[in-house]
Design a protein around this motif. Structure first.
Motif, PDB file in Angstrom:
ATOM      1  N   LEU A 249      38.574 -15.770  21.494  1.00 58.10           N
ATOM      2  CA  LEU A 249      38.244 -14.418  21.047  1.00 58.10           C
ATOM      3  C   LEU A 249      36.757 -14.102  21.149  1.00 58.10           C
ATOM      4  CD1 LEU A 249      40.673 -14.102  18.019  1.00 58.10           C
ATOM      5  CD2 LEU A 249      40.988 -13.332  20.371  1.00 58.10           C
ATOM      6  N   ASP A 250      35.932 -15.093  21.451  1.00 61.63           N
ATOM      7  CA  ASP A 250      34.504 -14.848  21.682  1.00 61.63           C
ATOM      8  C   ASP A 250      34.214 -14.542  23.155  1.00 61.63           C
ATOM      9  OD1 ASP A 250      33.730 -15.209  18.991  1.00 61.63           O
ATOM     10  OD2 ASP A 250      33.703 -17.388  19.263  1.00 61.63           O
TER      11      ASP A 250
ATOM     12  N   HIS B   6      38.651 -12.490  27.781  1.00 63.91           N
ATOM     13  CA  HIS B   6      39.886 -12.775  27.056  1.00 63.91           C
ATOM     14  C   HIS B   6      40.236 -11.621  26.113  1.00 63.91           C
ATOM     15  CE1 HIS B   6      39.897 -17.428  27.639  1.00 63.91           C
ATOM     16  NE2 HIS B   6      39.559 -16.776  28.741  1.00 63.91           N
ATOM     17  N   LEU B   7      39.244 -11.049  25.474  1.00 62.40           N
ATOM     18  CA  LEU B   7      39.497  -9.893  24.602  1.00 62.40           C
ATOM     19  C   LEU B   7      40.041  -8.722  25.407  1.00 62.40           C
ATOM     20  CD1 LEU B   7      36.469  -9.927  22.157  1.00 62.40           C
ATOM     21  CD2 LEU B   7      38.859 -10.443  21.639  1.00 62.40           C
TER      22      LEU B   7
ATOM     23  N   LEU C 128      43.694  -9.360  26.139  1.00 64.00           N
ATOM     24  CA  LEU C 128      44.493  -9.127  24.941  1.00 64.00           C
ATOM     25  C   LEU C 128      44.664  -7.631  24.685  1.00 64.00           C
ATOM     26  CD1 LEU C 128      45.923 -10.593  22.630  1.00 64.00           C
ATOM     27  CD2 LEU C 128      43.760 -10.541  21.382  1.00 64.00           C
TER      28      LEU C 128
END
Length: 62
Positions: free
Chosen positions: A28-29, A33-34, A37
């Motif tokens: 999530l950092d 990837h964020l 999502l």
């Protein structure tokens, strides 16, 4: 958008689906990837029962 995830879908015996969003474990950092999502939630609003906003809980759980 499904082209981004082609070959990353897995049908489960209980009727659900698993989609691998990233090559590496979800971090999530990591802005990439964020973004993956966020795109998944936009494409599949039913994820986790989120097809409609939940009504506010008044008075707490019963």
């Amino acid at each position: 958008m499904q082209g981004d995830w082609q070959g990353r879908f897995q049908r489960r015996q209980v009727g659900g689906w698993v989609v691998q969003l990233t090559d590496a474990p979800l971090d999530l950092d990591n802005p990439t990837h964020l973004d993956a999502l966020k795109r998944a939630y936009e494409r599949f609003p039913e994820i986790g029962g989120r097809s409609a906003p939940c009504p506010p809980q008044l008075g707490g759980p019963k």
